[in-house]
Design a protein around this motif. Structure first.
Motif, mmCIF file in Angstrom:
data_model
loop_
_atom_site.group_PDB
_atom_site.id
_atom_site.type_symbol
_atom_site.label_atom_id
_atom_site.label_comp_id
_atom_site.label_asym_id
_atom_site.label_seq_id
_atom_site.Cartn_x
_atom_site.Cartn_y
_atom_site.Cartn_z
ATOM 1 N N MET A 117 16.366 6.767 40.615
ATOM 2 C CA MET A 117 17.620 6.185 39.846
ATOM 3 C C MET A 117 17.716 4.930 38.871
ATOM 4 N N VAL A 130 15.878 0.636 36.440
ATOM 5 C CA VAL A 130 15.051 1.760 36.684
ATOM 6 C C VAL A 130 14.380 1.676 38.312
ATOM 7 N N GLY A 131 14.872 2.403 39.662
ATOM 8 C CA GLY A 131 14.248 2.433 40.566
ATOM 9 C C GLY A 131 14.176 3.753 41.281
ATOM 10 N N TYR A 132 12.465 3.413 41.964
ATOM 11 C CA TYR A 132 12.182 4.209 43.186
ATOM 12 C C TYR A 132 12.764 5.313 44.233
ATOM 13 N N ARG B 214 10.425 -2.286 36.923
ATOM 14 C CA ARG B 214 11.457 -1.611 38.193
ATOM 15 C C ARG B 214 11.232 -1.796 39.238
ATOM 16 N N GLU B 215 11.654 -0.853 39.695
ATOM 17 C CA GLU B 215 11.821 -1.297 42.087
ATOM 18 C C GLU B 215 11.821 -0.240 42.285
ATOM 19 N N ALA B 216 11.208 -0.230 43.554
ATOM 20 C CA ALA B 216 10.369 0.871 44.541
ATOM 21 C C ALA B 216 11.004 0.983 45.482
ATOM 22 N N SER B 217 10.546 2.037 46.943
ATOM 23 C CA SER B 217 11.818 1.934 48.195
ATOM 24 C C SER B 217 10.653 2.291 49.045
#
Lengths: 195, 380
Positions: A117, A130-132, B214-217
């Motif tokens: 994303m 930026v995200g996953y 960065r990010e993650a879920s």
């Protein structure tokens, strides 16, 4: 003069804290959940991949893009939906969902990884974050024959079974029917004679 | 808790004694009924005895089931309380033994159970062993099921017997990549979050990389047990990750008190079929009582009716003989005068009183030969 400097200092402090708040927290935070809706993934049958994006931040996320490049074209055919989606704005506390329907072309064990994303945390933000999304993990695509063995209507099998069992039902029935007809005819003849 | 368990114990023992008394009385009554049953002459009285015995058996079975249920119900909360007591004492022992173990390693050494509060040295050891969060990582969470739980203005209430899904969001504010390994959760004692009541399964994320900036879920789910309803726990959901150097971190995404409630199901199949079963039992009991009343109360009337029927059939036979059978009105449609039975099925020779053999007739044993008897009859 001292009052002026004091005022300036106070205003500067206020601006600084506001700026600091904007830097550390505030702004949009997007949680992306990617899940596969199927119980069974069968070659040649549809796989539904669902993406849910939640905004848990304080501000609206701008220019939200979802990029899914984890399904190679050799292995999956896209039936419906887009692999690159864009939303202009996602308000805080809101969520959107997107569905992608694919068809596996082969039988294999596949590692479904995350989608990416990109979004801007606020209107004033300069660059994209930026995200996953989450990863569904390993998925196994099974053969169509295995699926049919369990779930299909087996119409041809039932027809064959019917044809094979018909002789053992029809023959005794015909024998009985012939006997009944013969003796009921006899009975009716004899009763007519008596009468 | 203790008084409650004592009360349950007493009621369970009482139930056991009552069940024993009922059982012995049932055995004796069964033997009585067997004797009675065999002594009965008529079918009706035998049926009476059988019906009464079946009803008693049903009553005893029902009571036995109730007693068992209450015993099981009384036993299981008792067992639960006892188990919890054991678990608590064991957990306390374990928690206390850890500092003693580490203290022994460091050379302090205390035998057996330590005191309740670990000393400062033991606490330092504990914090060294524990993993903490990294300040380069920012975590937030969202409950996917139940949706909206724990948001601003709403208390965190979780339903029991359901799969709770929570999504965790991780933002890497540092300069190096983090590798996310696992997520785990636990129910802890709300007053003391270091005391674990229930550990949930660990989910592995296989070292998912989160680059700097960065990010993650991550999604984590766990099941709440239905037995934990109406209790509050401290829920911790932790994300385990390591940095580029390999140092492990355990970061709590959720660390707050939750209260569990039992969700109100619309339709419960168990309850529905239980009601049907009870209705059928009640109907069976009513049918049994009705049958008993029917066989017991009009006994005198039935006896009187049968006697009257015999007399009137004799009278009808006599009148038919005297009037040469030309009294169609007296026939009563072929039924007996009382209307109880059909006279047409009875061969006429039994209804004709005149043709009955006199009391001085010989018994069949004394007959010499059939031919002689026939000639003697003809002569009469």
């Amino acid at each position: 003069m001292s009052q002026l400097t004091a005022c300036a200092f106070l205003i500067g402090l206020v601006i600084f804290t506001c700026g600091a708040a904007a830097d550390s927290d505030g702004g949009a935070q997007l949680i992306g959940v990617k899940s596969i809706a199927n119980n069974l993934i069968v070659k040649g049958m549809d796989v539904t991949v669902q993406y849910d994006i939640y905004n848990v931040g304080d501000k609206a996320a701008m220019n939200v893009q979802l990029e899914e490049d984890g399904f190679p074209i050799d292995y999956f055919a896209v039936r419906s939906g887009f692999q690159h989606v864009r939303w202009t704005r996602l308000p805080p506390g809101a969520n959107v969902s997107h569905t992608l329907i694919l068809t596996p072309l082969q039988t294999f064990v596949f590692n479904a990884s995350h989608a990416v994303m990109r979004y801007k945390v606020s209107d004033e933000a300069t660059g994209s974050t930026v995200g996953y999304t989450t990863s569904p993990g390993e998925i196994a695509v099974i053969e169509t024959a295995d699926y049919d063995r369990q779930f299909s209507a087996h119409a041809m099998d039932w027809l064959t079974f019917g044809m094979m069992t018909t002789p053992s039902i029809i023959i005794p029935f015909l024998l009985w029917y012939a006997s009944v007809r013969k003796y009921s005819n006899l009975a009716s003849h004899s009763s007519r004679k008596n009468n | 808790r203790r008084t409650h368990s004592r009360f349950l114990q007493i009621t369970v023992q009482f139930q056991h004694k009552l069940a024993r008394v009922l059982f012995f009385s049932f055995i004796t009554s069964v033997s009585h009924f067997c004797r009675l049953f065999c002594d009965q002459e008529s079918q009706a009285s035998r049926m009476r005895v059988f019906a009464v015995s079946v009803l008693l058996l049903a009553l005893l079975a029902f009571h036995a089931v109730l007693a068992q249920e209450s015993a099981a119900g009384g036993a299981s909360p008792e067992d639960q309380l006892e188990e919890e007591g054991n678990v608590e004492s064991e957990g306390a022992e374990r928690a206390e033994k850890v500092p003693t173990g580490s203290a022994a390693d460091s050379g302090a050494g205390e035998p057996g159970m330590a005191s309740d509060t670990p000393s400062a040295e033991q606490q330092d050891e504990m914090t060294k062993l524990q993993l903490g969060p990294s300040d380069k990582v920012q975590l937030s969470h969202l409950f996917l099921y139940p949706a909206g739980a724990g948001q601003v203005g709403r208390s965190l209430d979780l339903p029991t017997g359901k799969t709770i899904r929570v999504a965790m969001h991780m933002r890497n504010k540092g300069d190096s990549t983090f590798h996310v390994d696992l997520a785990t959760a636990a129910f802890r004692y709300p007053m003391d979050m270091s005391y674990v009541i229930q550990n949930f399964s660990t989910v592995r994320y296989h070292g998912q990389d989160v680059e700097p900036g960065r990010e993650a879920s991550f999604v984590y789910q766990f099941n709440t047990d239905p037995q934990l309803a109406a209790r509050s726990f401290g829920l911790t959901v932790q994300l385990g990750y390591r940095d580029a150097e390999g140092k492990n971190y355990l970061h709590s995404a959720i660390n707050q008190t939750v209260s569990l409630f039992e969700p109100d199901e619309g339709f419960d199949g168990e309850t529905f079929f239980m009601y049907i079963f009870l209705i059928v039992l009640a109907a069976l009991a009513c049918a049994g009582i009705w049958y008993l009343l029917k066989t017991y109360t009009p006994a005198k009337k039935l006896a009187a009716k049968s006697r009257h029927a015999v007399k009137s059939s004799k009278a009808a036979a006599l009148s038919a003989d005297s009037a040469d059978g030309s009294a169609p009105n007296n026939n009563n449609g072929g039924l007996s005068p009382g209307g109880n039975y059909n006279l047409e099925w009875i061969p006429q020779q039994h209804l004709d009183i005149k043709n009955r053999r006199a009391k001085t007739a010989q018994s069949p044993r004394q007959r010499k030969s059939p031919t002689k008897q026939a000639s003697s009859d003809a002569s009469d």
